[in-house]
Design a protein around this motif. Structure first.
Motif, PDB file in Angstrom:
ATOM      1  N   PHE A   1      -1.615 -51.725 -41.441  1.00 48.32           N
ATOM      2  CA  PHE A   1      -1.891 -50.420 -40.843  1.00 48.32           C
ATOM      3  C   PHE A   1      -0.855 -50.111 -39.761  1.00 48.32           C
ATOM      4  N   ASN A   2      -0.465 -48.859 -39.729  1.00 46.68           N
ATOM      5  CA  ASN A   2       0.515 -48.443 -38.727  1.00 46.68           C
ATOM      6  C   ASN A   2       0.015 -47.202 -38.004  1.00 46.68           C
TER       7      ASN A   2
ATOM      8  N   GLN B  54       0.321 -53.259 -37.552  1.00 45.47           N
ATOM      9  CA  GLN B  54       1.565 -52.689 -37.021  1.00 45.47           C
ATOM     10  C   GLN B  54       1.268 -51.434 -36.193  1.00 45.47           C
ATOM     11  N   LEU B  55       0.161 -51.467 -35.484  1.00 41.47           N
ATOM     12  CA  LEU B  55      -0.251 -50.334 -34.670  1.00 41.47           C
ATOM     13  C   LEU B  55       0.609 -50.243 -33.407  1.00 41.47           C
TER      14      LEU B  55
ATOM     15  N   LYS C 225      -1.736 -58.885 -31.447  1.00 42.79           N
ATOM     16  CA  LYS C 225      -0.622 -58.982 -32.393  1.00 42.79           C
ATOM     17  C   LYS C 225      -0.344 -57.658 -33.084  1.00 42.79           C
ATOM     18  N   ASN C 226      -0.197 -56.620 -32.271  1.00 39.43           N
ATOM     19  CA  ASN C 226       0.295 -55.321 -32.716  1.00 39.43           C
ATOM     20  C   ASN C 226       1.484 -54.948 -31.834  1.00 39.43           C
ATOM     21  N   GLN C 227       1.820 -53.681 -31.764  1.00 34.45           N
ATOM     22  CA  GLN C 227       2.878 -53.230 -30.860  1.00 34.45           C
ATOM     23  C   GLN C 227       2.338 -52.186 -29.880  1.00 34.45           C
ATOM     24  N   LEU C 228       1.119 -52.389 -29.454  1.00 32.49           N
ATOM     25  CA  LEU C 228       0.495 -51.453 -28.524  1.00 32.49           C
ATOM     26  C   LEU C 228       1.153 -51.550 -27.153  1.00 32.49           C
ATOM     27  N   SER C 229       1.220 -50.438 -26.451  1.00 34.42           N
ATOM     28  CA  SER C 229       1.950 -50.393 -25.178  1.00 34.42           C
ATOM     29  C   SER C 229       1.190 -49.544 -24.169  1.00 34.42           C
TER      30      SER C 229
END
Length: 996
Positions: free
Chosen positions: A493-494, A516-517, A538-542
């Motif tokens: 999922f993105n 891949q959120l 383990k996503n790319q949340l910021s």
């Protein structure tokens, strides 16, 4: 005609007329007399409204038209008074109905011992006293009722031996003694009943361990043998195969061993065979010629080998239940061609090969459960052809290929669980929208595609973890209103986490880790009032961690590790009471909140170089200090070590002195011992066990509880020590005396057994039987914190056992006893999870039954206390009923008693939830909710509502509570005419209504 002849005929005619006239007058008098007897009977039973139409009439035969009365030649021969809310006992006047042959008093509130008053009913042939509250033993002279053909005593509290005189009732055709508390050995005299066709001895687990009596081989006319749960041991005897009339054989839930006799499956009249939950081993006989078999249940044994191919020849078979064995090989292809097959449960074996391709093609399949095997190939494409399929349960296999497209048109489905296979392709569009689908578990496969815009309105649990789903989480997710659990870990999922996801009011678990959120978290996260677990690791949340997370009232697991969050950790996160908390591997800076400066969170902040802590217990550098300490190491270390050694020596000296004093003081004290049971231990055995703090297993407001081995060979007892110098001695004595007075005089299988009590000047000890499985509270708490599940059948059995104990206290003790502190921690569980009521320190005897007493202070536990008790301090039995209702709500919902939601107790929340019209099914504990138990769980939830009504007068008695539980939980009585009274009469979860 001569004159003498005419005179003779005239006289004869007058005589006949006079006889007829006298006969009619006698009949009229007899009818009026019987009518009067029936009215007196009604008055004796305090005029129950159900027979309010029993009234005297000028018509002397009017009573023969009453629906509860059967007459022959205008004389009463039968009384059918089942479920008429009759209280009290059976009076002797009932036998003044001289031609009475049938009495049916099933499902009432009749109490006392077996009614010997019925001995005067000389023509009695049919007697049904089932589902009442009889106690004591069956009389040794029961054979006085020599004409009995039918005797039903199911679901009572009879104890002791089944008398040998039962074997002298030579006319008996039906004998039902199910669900009592008989002990002693199985009565071999039953083998003398040559006309017997139905025998029910089931659910009497206190019988002595014994084999099936050899005398039973003489029961050549027996059609039904129901002996589940009767403590049977040994092998199934060969002579059962010679009982050629047998149609139903149920020997389940015993401790039978050995192989299944080959000849058993050759009985041509056999329709049902139930041998589940024993210790049988060997193979299932390969030759099966019982052509009338409709049900085979051999589950939960140790059977090996293959499923016999002859099973496929059983044209009338509807149920094949073989789960939890060690069966191997392929499932016979011919099973798929049985036209009446509705129930296939083969899970928990070692079966291999492909599934029969015709399963569901020729029959209306309802249950299909083949999980935890080694099956390969695809799922059969005809599974739901009959339109009745409730579930596809096939997880933990090696299945491959795509899902059958037919599952997309199967609106009967409640559950689909096919995780941990090798299935591929996309999910049929119709399956997402299946009208009744509540659980979809397809994790650990290789499914692809995107999440749908719409799902079933009933979907509450969705697990798609460890697949290959991709795309964004659609904004239409806000329409998934009933979703409770959403597992979507390890997919592709993105996009961002949509704000619409926070609109799900029931969401309790959300796992979106290993995707891949990206982007920041939604600001409306505070609306997740029910959320307990959130894993976005383990996503790319910021961006910054929202302060709102700290205000989530139910959150106890939070994992945001392995992302790109930055900035300071909001201080509001310190409000959380998390057992699992992980913010590692981000870009966070500053001080961690003060609440996390302890060793419990030592690994929670790793790999955040900009973070610091105020204690070395957390693996971060100390705030305001340099990485390299300026401490003068050698000199300071020597100084600190010297102080430490001095303190340690002083402490050791103190403890040794204290131990020696304590040991001598305890063992030298004068102890007074009073026993209530035969004991094999001494006072010294108990006191030595109290010295070791490792034996301490609990503590409460009134003292500590120890587990003491009194023999050195794992022969344990539980010891409650009441010793607290802060409380006045008079109060201690009152509490001690209350428990001793209560437990010392009552004995019941669902009340904890007090073995003895011991008293000294400063301590009081109560010694109980030890309960291996602890308390219900411990098990429910394990479920809440570690996921250890107490399944629904065990929960239901615990509810019934506790209800039986409380019913005994309220209705069969004189004076009756009110516990005043009924709660899950006071329901103890033995090795078989049988429930027993414990902790009577607050128990109160009622001087006059039904009259409320007043106490000086409210005692009990928050969440369980009835509102009128807290308000007025007045007590009667209904405060225990309220507390028990809370326990029923705990068992069904999995929620804590003091927290139904953030504003209300569990009882208050449940009442509002029901009144507002929400689905009961959605309130049930998802971890134990299964289709096969759904109706029962719903009914127990409603019973909890019934018990926790605000007005005590609207709550049921414990007697009624127990009856409702038994009605909803008793196994089907497939043998007798009373089957419908013992079955769960509900068909849909929301059909049965208790007015709230």
């Amino acid at each position: 005609m001569s004159k003498p002849t005419a005179v003779f005929l005239k006289v004869q005619f007058k005589a006949v007329f006079l006889v007829l006239l006298l006969s009619h007058a006698s009949s009229q008098f007899h009818g009026a007399q019987e009518q009067a007897i029936l009215v007196k009977l009604k008055q004796y039973w305090q005029n129950p409204s159900s027979i309010g139409h029993w009234m005297l009439s000028s018509n002397s035969t009017n009573h023969c038209s009453w629906p509860e009365v059967t007459c022959i030649n205008n004389s009463v021969t039968g009384l059918y008074l089942a479920n008429k809310s009759i209280n009290g006992t059976i009076p002797s006047l009932i036998c003044e109905l001289q031609n009475l042959a049938s009495i049916d008093l099933n499902y009432n509130n009749i109490m006392g011992e077996f009614p010997k008053t019925l001995y005067n009913c000389s023509k009695l042939e049919y007697l049904d006293l089932s589902q009442n509250y009889f106690v004591g033993t069956i009389p040794a002279d029961i054979d006085t009722l020599s004409r009995l053909r039918y005797l039903n005593l199911i679901v009572n509290n009879f104890t002791g031996e089944v008398p040998a005189a039962i074997g002298s009732l030579q006319e008996l055709i039906t004998l039902q003694l199910v669900k009592n508390q008989f002990n002693g050995s199985l009565p071999h005299e039953i083998g003398n009943l040559s006309k017997l066709e139905i025998l029910g001895l089931a659910d009497n687990s206190e019988f002595e361990p014994s084999k099936i009596p050899s005398s039973f081989k003489n029961l050549t006319k027996l059609k039904t043998l129901w002996m589940s749960g009767t403590n049977l041991v040994g092998e199934i005897p060969d002579f059962i195969a010679d009982m050629t009339a047998l149609e139903i054989l149920d020997l389940s839930s015993n401790r039978l061993t050995g192989e299944i006799p080959n000849a058993l499956f050759l009985l041509k009249n056999l329709k049902e065979i139930h041998l589940f939950n024993n210790k049988l081993f060997g193979e299932i006989p390969q030759v099966i010629r019982a052509s009338n078999l409709t049900a085979i249940d051999l589950s939960q044994n140790h059977l090996t080998g293959r499923i016999p191919s002859d099973v496929g020849k059983l044209e009338k078979l509807s149920s094949l239940v073989l789960f939890f064995n060690k069966l191997s090989g392929e499932i016979p292809e011919s099973i798929g061609q049985i036209s009446r097959l509705t129930d296939v449960r083969l899970f928990g074996n070692r079966l291999s090969g492909t599934l029969p391709r015709d399963l569901g093609r020729y029959s209306m399949l309802e249950r299909f459960e083949v999980c935890s095997n080694r099956l390969t190939g695809t799922l059969p494409k005809h599974l739901c052809d009959g339109g009745k399929l409730l579930g596809v349960i096939a997880f933990d296999n090696n299945l491959t290929g795509e899902l059958p497209t037919s599952l997309g048109n199967c609106n009967s489905l409640l559950r689909v669980e096919i995780g941990r296979n090798g299935l591929t392709g996309s999910i049929p569009g119709g399956l997402w929208l299946s009208l009744n689908l509540s659980m979809l578990t397809i994790s650990d496969n290789m499914f692809t595609g995107e999440l749908p815009r719409r799902v079933s309105d009933n979907l509450s649990r969705l697990d798609i973890s460890n697949n290959r789903f991709s795309g964004e989480i659609p904004i239409e997710v806000k329409l998934w209103r009933n979703l409770d659990v959403f597992y979507a870990s390890n997919n592709f999922f993105n996009g961002t986490i949509p704000r619409e996801l926070t609109a799900l009011p029931s969401l309790s678990t959300l796992l979106l880790d290993q995707n891949q959120l990206h982007g920041s978290l939604p600001s409306d996260i505070v609306s997740w009032k029910s959320l307990r677990t959130l894993n976005l690791s383990k996503n790319q949340l910021s961006g910054q961690i929202p302060e709102a997370i700290g205000f989530l009232p139910s959150l106890n697991q939070l994992d945001l590790s392995g992302n790109q969050f930055s900035g300071q950790i909001p201080s509001q996160l310190g409000l959380l009471k998390c057992t699992d908390f992980n913010l590692s591997s981000n870009h966070l800076t500053g001080n961690i909140p003060k609440e996390f400066n302890n060793g419990a969170y030592s690994d929670s902040f790793l790999n955040n170089p900009g973070l610091c802590a105020t204690t070395a217990k957390v693996k971060l550098h100390i705030c305001g200090s340099q990485r390299n300490s300026n401490l003068s190491y050698p000199r300071d270390l020597i100084w600190i070590s010297s102080i430490a050694v001095f303190v340690l020596c002083s402490l050791v000296s103190f403890l040794v002195t204290k131990f020696c004093w304590k040991r001598n003081h305890v063992l030298d004290s004068k102890w007074e011992l009073v026993t209530f049971q035969m004991v094999t231990f001494t006072t010294k055995d108990i006191l030595l066990g109290l010295e070791d703090q490792k034996n301490k297993i609990g503590a409460g407001g009134s003292g500590e509880v120890y587990r003491v081995d009194v023999s050195g060979h794992d022969d344990f007892v539980a010891v409650k020590r009441i010793r607290n110098k802060k409380r006045p001695e008079r109060e201690l004595d009152k509490e001690f005396q209350a428990e001793v007075m209560t437990l010392g005089r009552i004995k019941h299988s669902n009340i904890v057994k007090l073995m003895c009590c011991m008293s000294s000047e400063d301590s009081k000890l109560l010694v109980y039987e030890y309960m291996e499985n602890g308390s219900l509270y411990q098990w429910l708490n394990k479920h809440r914190t570690s996921g250890i599940i107490l399944d629904w059948p065990k929960r239901f059995g615990i509810a019934v056992g506790a209800a039986q104990g409380l019913c005994y206290m309220h209705h069969y003790c004189s004076p009756p006893i009110i516990h005043r502190d009924v709660k899950s921690s006071n329901i103890l569980l033995d090795s078989e999870f049988n429930a027993k009521i414990a902790d009577f320190g607050l128990a109160k005897m009622l001087i006059k039954q039904g009259k409320p007493a007043t106490i000086s202070a409210v005692a009990g536990s928050f969440g369980y206390i009835a509102p009128e008790y807290a308000r007025t301090k007045r007590i009667n039995e209904k405060i225990d009923v309220y507390s028990f209702g809370v326990i029923l709500l705990e068992l069904t919902t999995g929620r804590k008693p003091n927290r139904g939601d953030e504003h209300r107790s569990l009882a208050e929340w449940a009442q509002h939830y029901y009144v507002e019209g929400h689905s009961i099914s959605d309130a049930l504990d998802e971890d134990v909710k299964e289709a096969c138990h759904l109706n029962q769980m719903c009914n127990v939830f409603k019973l909890g509502l019934y018990c926790t009504r605000a007005l005590p007068s609207l709550r049921p008695s414990m007697k009624t509570v127990l009856q409702i539980l038994l009605q909803n939980g008793h196994p089907p009585d497939y043998q007798s005419k009373n089957a419908e009274n013992l079955k769960d009469r509900s068909t849909l979860c929301d059909d049965i209504v208790y007015s709230v």
